[in-house]
Write a protein that holds these residues in place. Structure first.
Motif, PDB file in Angstrom:
ATOM      1  N   GLN A  41      22.584  -6.164  -5.416  1.00 22.09           N
ATOM      2  CA  GLN A  41      21.772  -7.257  -5.960  1.00 22.09           C
ATOM      3  C   GLN A  41      22.211  -8.570  -5.299  1.00 22.09           C
ATOM      4  O   GLN A  41      22.194  -8.676  -4.094  1.00 22.09           O
ATOM      5  CB  GLN A  41      21.886  -7.282  -7.492  1.00 22.09           C
ATOM      6  CG  GLN A  41      21.294  -6.037  -8.148  1.00 22.09           C
ATOM      7  CD  GLN A  41      21.569  -5.944  -9.625  1.00 22.09           C
ATOM      8  OE1 GLN A  41      22.360  -6.676 -10.200  1.00 22.09           O
ATOM      9  NE2 GLN A  41      20.895  -4.991 -10.280  1.00 22.09           N
ATOM     10  N   ASN A  42      22.642  -9.559  -6.084  1.00 23.33           N
ATOM     11  CA  ASN A  42      23.047 -10.832  -5.474  1.00 23.33           C
ATOM     12  C   ASN A  42      24.563 -10.947  -5.274  1.00 23.33           C
ATOM     13  O   ASN A  42      25.056 -12.009  -4.899  1.00 23.33           O
ATOM     14  CB  ASN A  42      22.575 -12.017  -6.340  1.00 23.33           C
ATOM     15  CG  ASN A  42      21.063 -12.114  -6.369  1.00 23.33           C
ATOM     16  OD1 ASN A  42      20.414 -11.849  -5.360  1.00 23.33           O
ATOM     17  ND2 ASN A  42      20.494 -12.461  -7.512  1.00 23.33           N
ATOM     18  N   GLY A  43      25.275  -9.875  -5.545  1.00 19.41           N
ATOM     19  CA  GLY A  43      26.734  -9.933  -5.457  1.00 19.41           C
ATOM     20  C   GLY A  43      27.256  -9.417  -4.126  1.00 19.41           C
ATOM     21  O   GLY A  43      26.748  -8.428  -3.587  1.00 19.41           O
ATOM     22  N   LYS A  44      28.289 -10.085  -3.606  1.00 19.71           N
ATOM     23  CA  LYS A  44      28.942  -9.643  -2.373  1.00 19.71           C
ATOM     24  C   LYS A  44      30.452  -9.667  -2.584  1.00 19.71           C
ATOM     25  O   LYS A  44      31.007 -10.694  -2.981  1.00 19.71           O
ATOM     26  CB  LYS A  44      28.578 -10.560  -1.196  1.00 19.71           C
ATOM     27  CG  LYS A  44      27.128 -10.428  -0.750  1.00 19.71           C
ATOM     28  CD  LYS A  44      26.846 -11.317   0.452  1.00 19.71           C
ATOM     29  CE  LYS A  44      25.399 -11.131   0.911  1.00 19.71           C
ATOM     30  NZ  LYS A  44      25.087 -11.973   2.090  1.00 19.71           N
ATOM     31  N   GLY A  45      31.084  -8.525  -2.340  1.00 19.89           N
ATOM     32  CA  GLY A  45      32.536  -8.426  -2.480  1.00 19.89           C
ATOM     33  C   GLY A  45      33.187  -8.191  -1.133  1.00 19.89           C
ATOM     34  O   GLY A  45      32.621  -7.513  -0.264  1.00 19.89           O
ATOM     35  N   TYR A  46      34.403  -8.731  -0.959  1.00 24.52           N
ATOM     36  CA  TYR A  46      35.054  -8.682   0.350  1.00 24.52           C
ATOM     37  C   TYR A  46      36.459  -8.090   0.270  1.00 24.52           C
ATOM     38  O   TYR A  46      37.219  -8.339  -0.667  1.00 24.52           O
ATOM     39  CB  TYR A  46      35.136 -10.089   0.947  1.00 24.52           C
ATOM     40  CG  TYR A  46      33.775 -10.713   1.163  1.00 24.52           C
ATOM     41  CD1 TYR A  46      32.991 -10.357   2.262  1.00 24.52           C
ATOM     42  CD2 TYR A  46      33.250 -11.614   0.239  1.00 24.52           C
ATOM     43  CE1 TYR A  46      31.728 -10.903   2.449  1.00 24.52           C
ATOM     44  CE2 TYR A  46      31.984 -12.166   0.417  1.00 24.52           C
ATOM     45  CZ  TYR A  46      31.229 -11.816   1.516  1.00 24.52           C
ATOM     46  OH  TYR A  46      29.978 -12.334   1.692  1.00 24.52           O
ATOM     47  N   GLY A  47      36.768  -7.312   1.301  1.00 22.59           N
ATOM     48  CA  GLY A  47      38.111  -6.767   1.473  1.00 22.59           C
ATOM     49  C   GLY A  47      38.469  -6.801   2.946  1.00 22.59           C
ATOM     50  O   GLY A  47      37.605  -6.987   3.810  1.00 22.59           O
ATOM     51  N   GLU A  48      39.749  -6.593   3.235  1.00 24.30           N
ATOM     52  CA  GLU A  48      40.219  -6.768   4.609  1.00 24.30           C
ATOM     53  C   GLU A  48      41.428  -5.885   4.866  1.00 24.30           C
ATOM     54  O   GLU A  48      42.241  -5.641   3.971  1.00 24.30           O
ATOM     55  CB  GLU A  48      40.596  -8.246   4.789  1.00 24.30           C
ATOM     56  CG  GLU A  48      41.209  -8.621   6.125  1.00 24.30           C
ATOM     57  CD  GLU A  48      41.658 -10.076   6.107  1.00 24.30           C
ATOM     58  OE1 GLU A  48      41.055 -10.880   6.833  1.00 24.30           O
ATOM     59  OE2 GLU A  48      42.617 -10.412   5.364  1.00 24.30           O
ATOM     60  N   CYS A  49      41.544  -5.402   6.092  1.00 22.69           N
ATOM     61  CA  CYS A  49      42.800  -4.815   6.546  1.00 22.69           C
ATOM     62  C   CYS A  49      43.050  -5.271   7.975  1.00 22.69           C
ATOM     63  O   CYS A  49      42.122  -5.696   8.673  1.00 22.69           O
ATOM     64  CB  CYS A  49      42.811  -3.288   6.434  1.00 22.69           C
ATOM     65  SG  CYS A  49      41.505  -2.441   7.333  1.00 22.69           S
ATOM     66  N   VAL A  50      44.303  -5.235   8.380  1.00 21.36           N
ATOM     67  CA  VAL A  50      44.667  -5.739   9.708  1.00 21.36           C
ATOM     68  C   VAL A  50      45.393  -4.659  10.492  1.00 21.36           C
ATOM     69  O   VAL A  50      45.964  -3.727   9.919  1.00 21.36           O
ATOM     70  CB  VAL A  50      45.542  -7.010   9.609  1.00 21.36           C
ATOM     71  CG1 VAL A  50      44.746  -8.163   9.042  1.00 21.36           C
ATOM     72  CG2 VAL A  50      46.789  -6.770   8.786  1.00 21.36           C
ATOM     73  N   ALA A  51      45.360  -4.803  11.812  1.00 22.10           N
ATOM     74  CA  ALA A  51      46.042  -3.853  12.699  1.00 22.10           C
ATOM     75  C   ALA A  51      47.493  -4.279  12.852  1.00 22.10           C
ATOM     76  O   ALA A  51      47.782  -5.320  13.422  1.00 22.10           O
ATOM     77  CB  ALA A  51      45.355  -3.818  14.059  1.00 22.10           C
ATOM     78  N   ILE A  52      48.397  -3.476  12.312  1.00 21.74           N
ATOM     79  CA  ILE A  52      49.832  -3.727  12.435  1.00 21.74           C
ATOM     80  C   ILE A  52      50.401  -2.606  13.295  1.00 21.74           C
ATOM     81  O   ILE A  52      50.345  -1.434  12.918  1.00 21.74           O
ATOM     82  CB  ILE A  52      50.511  -3.737  11.047  1.00 21.74           C
ATOM     83  CG1 ILE A  52      49.848  -4.774  10.130  1.00 21.74           C
ATOM     84  CG2 ILE A  52      52.004  -3.983  11.182  1.00 21.74           C
ATOM     85  CD1 ILE A  52      50.033  -6.209  10.535  1.00 21.74           C
TER      86      ILE A  52
END
Length: 330
Positions: free
Chosen positions: A36-47
């Protein structure tokens, strides 16, 4: 639900030096879950010392995208059970779990802190990392800083440097990134002055902690040795403290379980981070009310942060109180 993902590059403000190597940038994978109108964010990085390959994560996301997008909106802990069935690397699991918590909170119009009854007043301050370098330059950085707590990186043990740091009478932790010898550890934990360090993090390579004694003067803190819930029981004789990083353990849902068990086992707990944007740091910040130490300076070390949300200012955790994890892209 819709899944999007994008590879990004995080540029460090200055070369970051630790026992594992020197870094000017980090690759990151940004995940967006929307409904709908919601946006959720997540992240990972290259270690690199975790052997993280973001291209393999992208391929995995393409493979599981239809399954994720077919999911109805359910409670995040139920969604986590679904994610666990997909056999994901903990870094990727964390990015998806955090993105879903952010989305769910926004759809419910409740913050993660509200949803989990987490204290949000009088939060412990975060440390800032002083990377490996000549001791006089490290001390100069500490003395010029507006922060109150410091994590000093070192490569191997120099006893004169330890004495110089202790003489500062500041709130300092020591992180060798597994570069101490057994002899170094014995000297440290038998030295009464060493209890002035707030903690000493990951002194030995993974699984080589048998020389450590938690009854000594050193507050040993497990980082790479403490990957998940299963690590906690076996580390009891050796470590007083543990460093929970969301990417390492698999996200917020897993971290909540780890915190609960670690408390039962009388560990001191830190919420830590890698080099991350405000996407990753926002997720870490919401757990600050549950822990004894905070090390969430990752976004402060980069020059091209691409998000806003919860953040750390001169060590103080600034919670924006918005729904979910409060993350928005710039």
């Amino acid at each position: 639900m819709e899944l999007r993902f994008e590879l990004k590059q995080l540029h460090l403000k200055e070369t970051f030096s630790i026992a594992y190597g020197n870094y000017d940038k980090r690759e990151a994978l940004l995940i967006e879950l929307s409904h709908q109108n919601g946006k959720g964010y997540g992240e990972c990085v290259a270690i690199d010392y975790y052997q993280i390959d973001l291209q393999s994560f992208v391929l995995k996301l393409k493979e599981i995208q239809p399954k994720i997008e077919a999911q109805k909106i359910i409670h995040p802990k139920e969604f986590f059970k679904f994610l666990m069935s997909l056999n994901l690397h903990p870094f990727l699991l964390s990015a998806l779990d955090c993105a879903y918590w952010d989305l769910f909170g926004k759809l419910e119009n409740k913050s993660f802190i509200e949803l989990n009854n987490i204290p949000s007043e009088n939060l412990v301050e975060s440390s800032i990392t002083i990377s490996v370098g000549e001791i006089d330059k490290q001390i100069q950085k500490i003395e010029k800083s507006n922060w109150n707590k410091f994590k000093v990186k070192c490569k191997g043990l120099d006893r004169n440097n330890v004495e110089k740091l202790l003489a500062l009478n500041r709130n300092i932790a020591l992180d060798s990134n597994a570069s101490f010898t057994d002899q170094d550890c014995l000297w440290l934990q038998e030295n009464v002055e060493v209890q002035k360090f707030s903690y000493l993090e990951q002194p030995r390579p993974i699984d080589q902690y048998k020389a450590l004694r938690k009854e000594g003067f050193a507050n040993w803190m497990a980082d790479e040795d403490c990957q998940n819930l299963d690590s906690l029981d076996e580390l009891i004789p050796y470590y007083k403290s543990i460093n929970i990083k969301l990417m390492k353990c698999g996200g917020l849902t897993a971290a909540l379980e780890m915190i609960k068990k670690a408390r039962e086992l009388n560990y001191k707990i830190m919420i830590g981070c890698m080099t991350e944007s405000t996407v990753g740091i926002s997720a870490g910040c919401v757990l600050a009310g549950f822990v004894d130490y905070v090390d969430l300076d990752g976004a402060n070390l980069i020059s091209n942060d691409y998000a806003t949300g919860n953040f750390v200012e001169n060590g103080k955790i600034m919670l924006n109180g918005k729904p979910g994890l409060g993350i928005e892209l710039r």
